[in-house]
Scaffold this active site. Structure first.
Site, PDB file in Angstrom:
ATOM      1  N   LEU A   1       0.846  -1.199   0.000  1.00  0.00           N
ATOM      2  CA  LEU A   1       0.000   0.000   0.000  1.00  0.00           C
ATOM      3  C   LEU A   1       0.883   1.250   0.000  1.00  0.00           C
ATOM      4  O   LEU A   1       1.650   1.482   0.932  1.00  0.00           O
ATOM      5  CB  LEU A   1      -0.926   0.012   1.224  1.00  0.00           C
ATOM      6  CG  LEU A   1      -1.835  -1.212   1.399  1.00  0.00           C
ATOM      7  CD1 LEU A   1      -2.853  -0.956   2.503  1.00  0.00           C
ATOM      8  CD2 LEU A   1      -2.530  -1.601   0.106  1.00  0.00           C
TER       9      LEU A   1
ATOM     10  N   ALA B   1      -0.440   4.438  -1.240  1.00  0.00           N
ATOM     11  CA  ALA B   1      -1.290   5.540  -1.709  1.00  0.00           C
ATOM     12  C   ALA B   1      -1.201   6.790  -0.839  1.00  0.00           C
ATOM     13  O   ALA B   1      -1.691   7.842  -1.224  1.00  0.00           O
ATOM     14  CB  ALA B   1      -2.733   5.070  -1.822  1.00  0.00           C
ATOM     15  N   GLY B   2      -0.556   6.670   0.319  1.00  0.00           N
ATOM     16  CA  GLY B   2      -0.510   7.831   1.214  1.00  0.00           C
ATOM     17  C   GLY B   2       0.336   8.967   0.654  1.00  0.00           C
ATOM     18  O   GLY B   2       1.374   8.736   0.055  1.00  0.00           O
TER      19      GLY B   2
ATOM     20  N   ARG C   1       2.762  15.122   6.201  1.00  0.00           N
ATOM     21  CA  ARG C   1       3.646  15.598   7.271  1.00  0.00           C
ATOM     22  C   ARG C   1       5.105  15.664   6.839  1.00  0.00           C
ATOM     23  O   ARG C   1       5.952  16.178   7.566  1.00  0.00           O
ATOM     24  CB  ARG C   1       3.478  14.723   8.515  1.00  0.00           C
ATOM     25  CG  ARG C   1       2.303  15.199   9.370  1.00  0.00           C
ATOM     26  CD  ARG C   1       1.875  14.171  10.372  1.00  0.00           C
ATOM     27  NE  ARG C   1       2.941  13.792  11.272  1.00  0.00           N
ATOM     28  CZ  ARG C   1       2.960  12.655  11.956  1.00  0.00           C
ATOM     29  NH1 ARG C   1       1.984  11.784  11.814  1.00  0.00           N
ATOM     30  NH2 ARG C   1       3.956  12.392  12.764  1.00  0.00           N
TER      31      ARG C   1
ATOM     32  N   THR D   1      -7.523   1.388   4.666  1.00  0.00           N
ATOM     33  CA  THR D   1      -6.563   0.351   4.259  1.00  0.00           C
ATOM     34  C   THR D   1      -7.236  -0.840   3.567  1.00  0.00           C
ATOM     35  O   THR D   1      -6.661  -1.418   2.634  1.00  0.00           O
ATOM     36  CB  THR D   1      -5.743  -0.128   5.471  1.00  0.00           C
ATOM     37  OG1 THR D   1      -6.609  -0.305   6.602  1.00  0.00           O
ATOM     38  CG2 THR D   1      -4.680   0.881   5.857  1.00  0.00           C
TER      39      THR D   1
ATOM     40  N   GLU E   1      -8.685  -0.396  16.497  1.00  0.00           N
ATOM     41  CA  GLU E   1      -7.961   0.856  16.270  1.00  0.00           C
ATOM     42  C   GLU E   1      -7.999   1.715  17.534  1.00  0.00           C
ATOM     43  O   GLU E   1      -8.981   1.681  18.288  1.00  0.00           O
ATOM     44  CB  GLU E   1      -8.576   1.614  15.092  1.00  0.00           C
ATOM     45  CG  GLU E   1      -8.287   0.973  13.746  1.00  0.00           C
ATOM     46  CD  GLU E   1      -6.806   0.753  13.517  1.00  0.00           C
ATOM     47  OE1 GLU E   1      -6.067   1.741  13.376  1.00  0.00           O
ATOM     48  OE2 GLU E   1      -6.361  -0.410  13.498  1.00  0.00           O
TER      49      GLU E   1
ATOM     50  N   ASN F   1       6.512   8.919   8.861  1.00  0.00           N
ATOM     51  CA  ASN F   1       5.535   9.977   8.591  1.00  0.00           C
ATOM     52  C   ASN F   1       6.155  11.363   8.602  1.00  0.00           C
ATOM     53  O   ASN F   1       5.496  12.329   8.273  1.00  0.00           O
ATOM     54  CB  ASN F   1       4.420   9.941   9.636  1.00  0.00           C
ATOM     55  CG  ASN F   1       3.558   8.714   9.464  1.00  0.00           C
ATOM     56  OD1 ASN F   1       3.108   8.422   8.356  1.00  0.00           O
ATOM     57  ND2 ASN F   1       3.374   7.964  10.519  1.00  0.00           N
TER      58      ASN F   1
ATOM     59  N   LYS G   1      36.227  10.843 -11.942  1.00  0.00           N
ATOM     60  CA  LYS G   1      34.888  10.611 -12.504  1.00  0.00           C
ATOM     61  C   LYS G   1      35.000   9.883 -13.833  1.00  0.00           C
ATOM     62  O   LYS G   1      35.842  10.265 -14.660  1.00  0.00           O
ATOM     63  CB  LYS G   1      34.177  11.950 -12.721  1.00  0.00           C
ATOM     64  CG  LYS G   1      32.763  11.807 -13.196  1.00  0.00           C
ATOM     65  CD  LYS G   1      32.352  12.841 -14.237  1.00  0.00           C
ATOM     66  CE  LYS G   1      33.012  12.632 -15.567  1.00  0.00           C
ATOM     67  NZ  LYS G   1      32.444  13.420 -16.665  1.00  0.00           N
TER      68      LYS G   1
ATOM     69  N   ASN H   1      52.098   7.631 -13.154  1.00  0.00           N
ATOM     70  CA  ASN H   1      52.141   8.491 -11.970  1.00  0.00           C
ATOM     71  C   ASN H   1      51.611   9.864 -12.355  1.00  0.00           C
ATOM     72  O   ASN H   1      52.137  10.513 -13.249  1.00  0.00           O
ATOM     73  CB  ASN H   1      53.598   8.593 -11.498  1.00  0.00           C
ATOM     74  CG  ASN H   1      53.666   9.216 -10.119  1.00  0.00           C
ATOM     75  OD1 ASN H   1      52.961  10.195  -9.849  1.00  0.00           O
ATOM     76  ND2 ASN H   1      54.497   8.676  -9.255  1.00  0.00           N
TER      77      ASN H   1
HETATM   78  C1  UD1 Z   1      -2.628   1.388  10.477  1.00  0.00           C
HETATM   79  C2  UD1 Z   1      -3.473   0.246  11.071  1.00  0.00           C
HETATM   80  C3  UD1 Z   1      -3.154   0.136  12.560  1.00  0.00           C
HETATM   81  C4  UD1 Z   1      -1.678  -0.101  12.742  1.00  0.00           C
HETATM   82  C5  UD1 Z   1      -0.864   0.991  12.079  1.00  0.00           C
HETATM   83  C6  UD1 Z   1       0.592   0.609  12.070  1.00  0.00           C
HETATM   84  C7  UD1 Z   1      -5.588   0.154   9.861  1.00  0.00           C
HETATM   85  C8  UD1 Z   1      -7.001   0.537   9.864  1.00  0.00           C
HETATM   86  N1  UD1 Z   1      -4.870   0.545  10.900  1.00  0.00           N
HETATM   87  O1  UD1 Z   1      -3.067   2.589  11.083  1.00  0.00           O
HETATM   88  O2  UD1 Z   1      -3.867  -0.951  13.119  1.00  0.00           O
HETATM   89  O3  UD1 Z   1      -1.374  -0.165  14.124  1.00  0.00           O
HETATM   90  O4  UD1 Z   1      -1.264   1.131  10.701  1.00  0.00           O
HETATM   91  O5  UD1 Z   1       1.369   1.671  11.608  1.00  0.00           O
HETATM   92  O6  UD1 Z   1      -5.151  -0.518   8.937  1.00  0.00           O
HETATM   93  N2  UD1 Z   1      -3.281   3.702   2.866  1.00  0.00           N
HETATM   94  C9  UD1 Z   1      -3.695   3.693   1.569  1.00  0.00           C
HETATM   95  N3  UD1 Z   1      -4.986   4.067   1.304  1.00  0.00           N
HETATM   96  C10 UD1 Z   1      -5.848   4.444   2.263  1.00  0.00           C
HETATM   97  C11 UD1 Z   1      -5.412   4.467   3.596  1.00  0.00           C
HETATM   98  C12 UD1 Z   1      -4.107   4.084   3.873  1.00  0.00           C
HETATM   99  O7  UD1 Z   1      -2.937   3.347   0.667  1.00  0.00           O
HETATM  100  O8  UD1 Z   1      -6.987   4.742   1.921  1.00  0.00           O
HETATM  101  C13 UD1 Z   1      -1.911   3.304   3.150  1.00  0.00           C
HETATM  102  C14 UD1 Z   1      -1.071   4.447   3.697  1.00  0.00           C
HETATM  103  O9  UD1 Z   1      -0.380   5.072   2.650  1.00  0.00           O
HETATM  104  C15 UD1 Z   1      -0.122   3.747   4.643  1.00  0.00           C
HETATM  105  C16 UD1 Z   1      -0.913   2.548   5.112  1.00  0.00           C
HETATM  106  O10 UD1 Z   1      -1.938   2.340   4.167  1.00  0.00           O
HETATM  107  O11 UD1 Z   1       1.045   3.300   3.943  1.00  0.00           O
HETATM  108  C17 UD1 Z   1      -1.490   2.718   6.521  1.00  0.00           C
HETATM  109  O12 UD1 Z   1      -2.359   3.819   6.576  1.00  0.00           O
HETATM  110  P1  UD1 Z   1      -2.362   4.819   7.791  1.00  0.00           P
HETATM  111  O13 UD1 Z   1      -3.414   5.847   7.525  1.00  0.00           O
HETATM  112  O14 UD1 Z   1      -0.993   5.261   8.102  1.00  0.00           O
HETATM  113  O15 UD1 Z   1      -2.916   3.873   8.971  1.00  0.00           O
HETATM  114  P2  UD1 Z   1      -2.703   4.056  10.530  1.00  0.00           P
HETATM  115  O16 UD1 Z   1      -3.740   4.960  11.065  1.00  0.00           O
HETATM  116  O17 UD1 Z   1      -1.277   4.344  10.805  1.00  0.00           O
HETATM  117 MG    MG Z   2       0.389   5.081   9.665  1.00  0.00          MG
END
Ligand code: UD1
Ligand code: MG
Length: 461
Positions: free
Chosen positions: A11, A13-14, A18, A84, A159, A231, A346, A372
């Site tokens: 995953l 997509a984030g 920050r 997620t 959560e 993050n 280089k 040399n």
């Molecule tokens: C998530 C977990 C949590 C865990 C924590 C560990 C869930 C609901 N929660 O929380 O249990 O303890 O990670 O760090 O899964 N992402 C997408 N699309 C979305 C949402 C998220 O691709 O719609 C990706 C984000 O880019 C990231 C990952 O999924 O890489 C986790 O998402 P994030 O929002 O950071 O979840 P947390 O609240 O940290």
């Molecule tokens: Mg996270």
């Protein structure tokens, strides 16, 4: 070993707001490799048969990076970030086409090891349909908690925002890495709702649904540092520090001496042989190979690949580099060669036993064995438009402070007199080339000069 094929869904997509960056979060680097690159590398080392990466809309650079590290990976776009579970379902075609294990990873977790992923798979081999990777958090705030029964069996993942007071006291947390061995995976994901504090489709809900379906759930654990999520720049630096510490350990265990390990910076692909000695304050960028018995003296910068070029740096057996040397992309230092202080190389190859010990630039060149290169020698390789090649024959001797204007060849065993500017015609093997203004000595000149000044201005000299 398991015979179930493995699909890893990453995953990514984030946006990582920050990070305060124009780059998507997962393209920030640890040890010279993007966070996404680390996730893909871990997936490959964990013997993934297929890799699917879920990216956000308009994240072309992330898709490009995926293709760079895993040309065969499938890329899916999650058009809206609804959680997620929703992100995993963006890869629905891959999930539906796959018969075997599925592991979900986050792309912002660069310290996860393939061994841990393999351990999670081992839990599936033991009969679990779903295995979550958990860790004991020093501070569990913000993480999902793994709710277990008295026997330690996983009941649900809660959560932070949705947890009760009692659940919040649990320190065993969800890393985000989950492994599935069930044909019902897509059906489970499709049943996840968004009745929670964030109004998102949580992947963590899969646990409770699977349990209600009568499937076996299990928990594997790893140290917290392995699942450190990035993050912020601060966390990025923290991950870099841990990564470097691990890499230095590996290098030392493989037989290299690092006098002050905490001051040596390595890259994800650095190769270092046995009985190499690295003195303090050395930076090694991507694409560097250091062979056995090499000494890298203090304060050197070796960078094998940069954004513009793919070249690599190789330092061969027994060579000595530094102190204060800079090796740039495309450098190949031959066995027993010496590169000394304030020397920059280089796109150049130096053969066995060649020496450039002081204050020199060698670019776009080949230097033959045992040649040399005197202090202050410059290969003038660039005329503002094109780069030219300099060829220096074996055994040649380039006098101090010479400029070699490329393209040019200095023949084998030729001498270039100190202070020469050599351009145009090549220097024949075995001959001496000197290009200097004629020497002009005037005996007694200083006294008469002083006398003249004194009588004109009345100044004391
Ligand atoms: C998530 C977990 C949590 C865990 C924590 C560990 C869930 C609901 N929660 O929380 O249990 O303890 O990670 O760090 O899964 N992402 C997408 N699309 C979305 C949402 C998220 O691709 O719609 C990706 C984000 O880019 C990231 C990952 O999924 O890489 C986790 O998402 P994030 O929002 O950071 O979840 P947390 O609240 O940290
Ligand atoms: Mg996270």
């Amino acid at each position: 070993m398991t015979s179930h094929p493995l699909l890893i869904v990453i995953l990514a997509a984030g946006k990582g707001t920050r990070m305060k960056s124009t780059l998507p979060k997962v393209l920030h680097r640890v040890a010279g490799r993007s966070l996404l690159g680390h996730a893909i590398a871990a997936s490959r080392s964990a013997a993934a048969d297929r890799i699917a990466v879920v990216v956000g809309p308009g994240m072309d650079e992330v898709a490009d990076e995926t293709r760079r590290f895993a040309p065969g990976a499938e890329i899916f776009v999650q058009h809206e970030q609804l959680g997620t579970a929703h992100a995993v379902l963006a890869a629905r075609p891959a999930l539906q086409a796959h018969k075997g294990d599925v592991i979900v990873l986050f792309a912002d977790t660069p310290l996860l090891t393939p061994e841990t992923v393999a351990r999670l798979r081992g839990i599936l081999d033991g009969g679990a349909a779903l295995a979550v990777l958990g860790f004991e958090a020093a501070d569990p705030t913000g993480y999902g908690r793994l709710v277990t029964d008295a026997s330690g069996a996983l009941l649900a993942i809660r959560e932070d925002r949705d947890a009760t007071e009692t659940e919040r006291r649990i320190r065993l947390c969800n890393s985000g890495v989950v492994a599935f061995r069930t044909p019902a995976l897509v059906s489970i994901l499709d049943r996840i709702g968004k009745a929670n504090a964030k109004g998102e489709y949580y992947l963590t809900e899969a646990a409770e649904i699977a349990r209600k379906d009568g499937l076996r759930l299990s928990v594997g654990t790893c140290p917290e540092e392995e699942v450190l999520g990035i993050n912020s720049r601060d966390q990025l630096a923290g991950a870099e520090a841990i990564w470097q510490q691990r890499a230095r350990q590996k290098v030392m265990q493989a037989g290299a001496t690092l006098i002050a390990p905490e001051t040596v910076w390595l890259s994800h692909d650095t190769v270092i042989g046995r009985d190499v000695v690295i003195e303090p304050n050395v930076f090694i960028g991507e694409g560097v190979v250091i062979e056995d018995n090499v000494v890298i003296k203090a304060n050197c910068h070796l960078q094998g690949i940069d954004r513009r070029s793919a070249g690599g740096v190789r330092v061969r057996q027994g060579a000595e580099i530094g102190p204060f040397a800079r090796l740039r992309p495309g450098t190949d230092i031959g066995p027993e060669a010496h590169i000394g202080n304030f020397v920059e190389i280089k796109n150049a190859r130096l053969d066995e036993g060649a020496k450039a010990n002081h204050l020199t630039y060698i670019g776009d060149a080949h230097v033959g064995a045992n040649a040399n290169i005197g202090a202050g020698t410059i290969t003038c390789n660039y005329d503002g438009f094109d780069k030219g090649h300099t060829e220096i024959g074996a055994g040649a001797f380039i006098g101090t402070n010479s400029s070699l204007v490329a393209p040019i060849t200095i023949g084998e065993n030729a001498y270039v007199g100190a202070g020469s500017v050599i351009s145009g015609q090549d220097v024949e093997p075995g001959s001496l080339a000197v290009v200097r203004g004629p020497r002009n000595d005037r005996p007694g000149w200083v006294a008469s000069f002083r006398e003249r000044i004194k009588s004109k201005s009345g100044k004391k000299t």
